[in-house]
Enzyme design. Structure first.
Site, PDB file in Angstrom:
ATOM      1  N   LYS A   1      -1.345  -9.070  11.175  1.00 59.35           N
ATOM      2  CA  LYS A   1      -1.099  -8.921  12.333  1.00 59.35           C
ATOM      3  C   LYS A   1      -2.139 -10.041  13.053  1.00 59.35           C
ATOM      4  O   LYS A   1      -3.200 -10.188  12.625  1.00 59.35           O
ATOM      5  CB  LYS A   1      -1.418  -7.598  12.876  1.00 59.35           C
ATOM      6  CG  LYS A   1      -0.616  -6.353  12.731  1.00 59.35           C
ATOM      7  CD  LYS A   1      -1.037  -4.963  13.238  1.00 59.35           C
ATOM      8  CE  LYS A   1      -0.324  -3.964  12.700  1.00 59.35           C
ATOM      9  NZ  LYS A   1       1.204  -3.502  13.413  1.00 59.35           N
TER      10      LYS A   1
ATOM     11  N   ASP B   1      -3.205   7.413   4.120  1.00 53.64           N
ATOM     12  CA  ASP B   1      -2.173   6.542   4.849  1.00 53.64           C
ATOM     13  C   ASP B   1      -2.585   5.623   5.695  1.00 53.64           C
ATOM     14  O   ASP B   1      -2.124   4.385   5.576  1.00 53.64           O
ATOM     15  CB  ASP B   1      -0.990   7.668   5.562  1.00 53.64           C
ATOM     16  CG  ASP B   1      -0.026   6.694   6.070  1.00 53.64           C
ATOM     17  OD1 ASP B   1       0.711   5.979   5.260  1.00 53.64           O
ATOM     18  OD2 ASP B   1       0.475   7.082   7.214  1.00 53.64           O
TER      19      ASP B   1
ATOM     20  N   LYS C   1      -1.518  10.870  13.923  1.00 52.18           N
ATOM     21  CA  LYS C   1      -0.131  10.928  14.306  1.00 52.18           C
ATOM     22  C   LYS C   1       0.173  11.822  15.494  1.00 52.18           C
ATOM     23  O   LYS C   1      -0.605  12.849  15.825  1.00 52.18           O
ATOM     24  CB  LYS C   1       0.768  11.454  13.219  1.00 52.18           C
ATOM     25  CG  LYS C   1       0.778  10.517  11.963  1.00 52.18           C
ATOM     26  CD  LYS C   1       1.869   9.501  12.033  1.00 52.18           C
ATOM     27  CE  LYS C   1       1.828   8.782  10.546  1.00 52.18           C
ATOM     28  NZ  LYS C   1       2.513   7.643  10.847  1.00 52.18           N
TER      29      LYS C   1
ATOM     30  N   HIS D   1      -5.788   0.616   6.360  1.00 53.47           N
ATOM     31  CA  HIS D   1      -5.818  -0.156   7.387  1.00 53.47           C
ATOM     32  C   HIS D   1      -7.150   0.165   8.177  1.00 53.47           C
ATOM     33  O   HIS D   1      -7.797  -0.878   8.681  1.00 53.47           O
ATOM     34  CB  HIS D   1      -4.604   0.357   8.580  1.00 53.47           C
ATOM     35  CG  HIS D   1      -3.338   0.255   7.944  1.00 53.47           C
ATOM     36  ND1 HIS D   1      -3.026  -0.793   6.947  1.00 53.47           N
ATOM     37  CD2 HIS D   1      -2.246   1.040   7.936  1.00 53.47           C
ATOM     38  CE1 HIS D   1      -1.523  -0.637   6.724  1.00 53.47           C
ATOM     39  NE2 HIS D   1      -1.167   0.610   7.205  1.00 53.47           N
TER      40      HIS D   1
ATOM     41  N   ASP E   1      -1.586  -5.231   2.702  1.00 52.64           N
ATOM     42  CA  ASP E   1      -1.934  -4.268   3.771  1.00 52.64           C
ATOM     43  C   ASP E   1      -1.356  -4.856   5.308  1.00 52.64           C
ATOM     44  O   ASP E   1      -1.904  -5.919   5.273  1.00 52.64           O
ATOM     45  CB  ASP E   1      -3.448  -4.237   4.032  1.00 52.64           C
ATOM     46  CG  ASP E   1      -3.871  -3.207   4.910  1.00 52.64           C
ATOM     47  OD1 ASP E   1      -3.351  -3.112   5.918  1.00 52.64           O
ATOM     48  OD2 ASP E   1      -4.669  -2.268   4.770  1.00 52.64           O
ATOM     49  N   HIS E   2      -0.265  -4.654   5.527  1.00 54.42           N
ATOM     50  CA  HIS E   2       0.367  -5.312   6.873  1.00 54.42           C
ATOM     51  C   HIS E   2      -0.567  -5.597   7.903  1.00 54.42           C
ATOM     52  O   HIS E   2      -0.233  -6.559   8.675  1.00 54.42           O
ATOM     53  CB  HIS E   2       1.823  -4.842   7.105  1.00 54.42           C
ATOM     54  CG  HIS E   2       1.751  -3.621   8.035  1.00 54.42           C
ATOM     55  ND1 HIS E   2       1.299  -2.215   7.338  1.00 54.42           N
ATOM     56  CD2 HIS E   2       1.832  -3.529   9.422  1.00 54.42           C
ATOM     57  CE1 HIS E   2       1.399  -1.537   8.532  1.00 54.42           C
ATOM     58  NE2 HIS E   2       1.797  -2.047   9.680  1.00 54.42           N
TER      59      HIS E   2
ATOM     60  N   LYS F   1       0.723  -1.470  -0.118  1.00 55.15           N
ATOM     61  CA  LYS F   1      -0.063  -0.321  -0.168  1.00 55.15           C
ATOM     62  C   LYS F   1       1.220   1.274  -0.185  1.00 55.15           C
ATOM     63  O   LYS F   1       1.949   1.085   0.487  1.00 55.15           O
ATOM     64  CB  LYS F   1      -0.865  -0.135   1.146  1.00 55.15           C
ATOM     65  CG  LYS F   1      -0.224   0.207   2.472  1.00 55.15           C
ATOM     66  CD  LYS F   1      -0.933   0.886   3.499  1.00 55.15           C
ATOM     67  CE  LYS F   1      -0.609   2.601   3.529  1.00 55.15           C
ATOM     68  NZ  LYS F   1      -0.019   2.905   4.497  1.00 55.15           N
TER      69      LYS F   1
HETATM   70  C1  BG6 Z   1       1.995   2.323   7.638  1.00 56.28           C
HETATM   71  C2  BG6 Z   1       1.917   3.807   7.366  1.00 56.28           C
HETATM   72  O1  BG6 Z   1       1.072   1.495   6.819  1.00 56.28           O
HETATM   73  O2  BG6 Z   1       1.360   1.755   8.880  1.00 56.28           O
HETATM   74  C3  BG6 Z   1       2.425   4.633   8.682  1.00 56.28           C
HETATM   75  O3  BG6 Z   1       2.336   4.167   6.244  1.00 56.28           O
HETATM   76  C4  BG6 Z   1       2.360   4.041   9.840  1.00 56.28           C
HETATM   77  O4  BG6 Z   1       2.339   5.877   8.383  1.00 56.28           O
HETATM   78  C5  BG6 Z   1       2.274   2.483  10.081  1.00 56.28           C
HETATM   79  O5  BG6 Z   1       3.174   4.597  10.825  1.00 56.28           O
HETATM   80  C6  BG6 Z   1       1.725   2.076  11.250  1.00 56.28           C
HETATM   81  O6  BG6 Z   1       1.842   0.417  11.288  1.00 56.28           O
HETATM   82  P1  BG6 Z   1       2.034  -0.244  12.707  1.00 56.28           P
HETATM   83  O7  BG6 Z   1       2.142  -1.714  12.410  1.00 56.28           O
HETATM   84  O8  BG6 Z   1       3.329   0.236  13.690  1.00 56.28           O
HETATM   85  O9  BG6 Z   1       0.613   0.210  13.485  1.00 56.28           O
END
Ligand code: BG6
Length: 510
Positions: free
Chosen positions: A203, A256, A361, A261, A198-199, A169
């Site tokens: 999780k 973002d 943020k 997410h 989409d990581h 993404k």
């Molecule tokens: C990313 C965003 O996809 O996810 C970042 O681009 C964000 O801005 C991050 O900090 C958050 O990931 P996690 O796994 O730390 O919640």
């Protein structure tokens, strides 16, 4: 005498024993941040748990002039710095490093892709790999299309074995660019060989939303508008934009986090039970949720969304600059670092239940959670006075940190009289399973090697999400509603509180 600790029976089965077919993984952008922080450490951990197939090889491909050994040194440093498991097992590390090689690839040069093809052939021969390829674009999104087309021009997308491409993404910048990207990808790879990461979906706790809902019989009957009052989804980060100003200032919190997410968390919370935990079954149900979200248009956007930017403030005891003072951010930037919205899912299950989503943020802490807020009991059996300290029931799915699930309910305070107070029943991953969950990338890389796209985003999901987000972005660019501000280290602008107050609710303070 030392006594060996007995094996923990609860920790059994925690390793992923699935093993993929031999393949070569090409990492474009192998010397970059994503590769160093996430991909190489994840592959090392897969090697450690013996999930990599015999003959598995990684080819780093990037613009830098590096020898194989120099790339191995880079990889070793990154694994030492970022591996989830420490200390590093040197035997595993050396074996893993031996499977790495490097090819300089300028994405604009077809001959570089042809040279890459030769390298892949050599590896097939030496490692007995039947032509299987995974091309991972760990590069800035504008390069995805160039890389894809060069792979086709060099005929690296076909031949014996499987050919998969992985992209990260954001998938496009809006609906139009997302469609263009999809068209290019699908011209070269069939959709079931396109793995969009989409990581969040990798999780453990995000997958557990489905286990919680569909592996138990007691929650599903109450999971609907007859008992649920509202749902709150929070993706809060204490960090700022770090060194990503040039990317972030074009994206903002909506693109973002919320578009991907955030909306993915909505789909998993709201979807109907799929027939099976299989790629198309799960993704068919998710896309139905996205399509059922009532589009926000015109005045709805002013009434149902909030965007704001952080100014300087204090986070975790440290003074931090305002967003416009960050590196590579325009001094008059209108990009939001906080986004919130109220949406409704127009289907039988969720009619009338607001879903509130917020992401930001420089909020006071890092926390991602889904809070299911239940309705109050229909009748106050114990009277108003006895119940005054009781909040309505709530289930909180804590995605991170302190991963777990809690249930809030009313209990009698021990005393002669009758007073009820809210108490919490808590499940915590760490205490129940005694191990740390694997990194999302470990799971996702292995799934991609195995050929299981269940936890990857399909093209129609991406498009449905942009369809919802595009009109909001357009309105925001026209200051409808106006961009607010919040001091770093606070929970967002006053308008975010007002969004819920207008409905007689308030945000849960995690
Ligand atoms: C990313 C965003 O996809 O996810 C970042 O681009 C964000 O801005 C991050 O900090 C958050 O990931 P996690 O796994 O730390 O919640």
């Amino acid at each position: 005498m030392t006594v060996e600790a007995a094996p923990n029976p609860l920790a059994e089965g925690l390793h992923d024993y699935r093993v993929a077919d031999p393949a070569v993984m090409v990492i474009f952008g192998a010397t970059g941040d994503l590769s160093g922080r996430k991909l190489l450490p994840a592959l090392y951990n897969l090697a450690k748990q013996r999930s990599l197939p015999a003959g598995f090889a990684v080819v780093g491909a990037a613009m830098d002039e590096l020898t194989d050994d120099a790339f191995r040194k880079v990889a070793s440093d990154k694994i030492h710095a970022f591996s989830r498991t420490q200390p590093i097992d040197d035997r595993v590390l050396q074996a893993f490093l031996a499977s790495l090689s490097y090819v300089k690839v300028d994405f604009g040069k077809l001959e570089d892709f042809k040279a890459l093809g030769q390298k892949l052939q050599e590896l097939d021969n030496t490692n007995h790999i039947p032509g299987n390829r995974i091309f991972y674009c760990a590069t800035p999104p504008p390069t995805y299309q160039t890389i894809t087309l060069q792979l086709q021009a060099a005929a690296l997308n076909a031949g014996n074995g499987f050919h998969r491409i992985v992209v990260e993404k954001p998938f496009g910048f809006d609906l139009k660019s997302a469609r263009e990207l999809t068209q290019t990808l699908q011209k070269v790879f069939p959709e079931d060989s396109v793995y969009r990461i989409d990581h969040y979906l990798g999780k453990e706790t995000v997958q557990n939303i489905l286990a919680f809902r569909f592996a138990n019989s007691i929650f599903e009957p109450v999971w609907n508008s007859s008992l649920i009052d509202s749902v709150q989804i929070t993706v809060a980060e204490d960090i700022g934009i770090e060194n990503r100003g040039s990317y972030y200032d074009r994206a903002g919190a909506m693109r973002d986090i919320v578009q991907n997410h955030g909306l993915q968390l909505v789909t998993l919370t709201a979807m109907e039970p799929p027939l099976a935990f299989q790629a198309n079954e799960v993704r068919d149900e998710k896309v139905k949720v996205l399509r059922a979200i009532r589009p926000l248009i015109g005045e709805d956007i002013e009434q149902s969304t909030v965007h704001a930017q952080y100014t300087k403030g204090w986070v975790l005891g440290e003074q931090v600059p305002g967003y416009r003072e960050e590196k590579n951010v325009a001094p008059d930037s209108q990009t939001e670092t906080f986004a919130a919205m109220r949406v409704f899912i127009d289907n039988w299950r969720w009619a009338g239940v607001p879903f509130y989503i917020r992401a930001g943020k420089r909020l006071p802490k890092r926390v991602t959670e889904i809070r299911i807020q239940f309705k109050r009991p229909p009748h106050l059996t114990f009277g108003r006075e006895a119940m005054k300290e009781v909040d309505p029931n709530a289930i909180t799915l804590r995605i991170q940190p302190e991963e777990g699930i809690s249930l809030k309910f009313g209990a009698k305070v021990p005393s002669a009289g009758l007073r009820i107070r809210s108490v919490t029943m808590d499940f915590q991953y760490m205490t129940s399973f005694l191990v740390e969950a694997p990194e999302a990338y470990e799971r996702l890389l292995l799934d991609c090697m195995i050929g299981d796209p269940t936890l990857f985003t399909r093209a129609d999901e991406v498009e449905a999400a942009w369809t919802l987000v595009d009109p909001i972005e357009d309105a925001w660019r026209n200051a409808r509603p106006p961009l607010g501000t919040y001091a770093a280290g606070t929970w967002g602008p006053p308008a975010a509180e007002a969004l819920l107050r207008a409905d007689g609710r308030e945000w849960h303070r995690p």
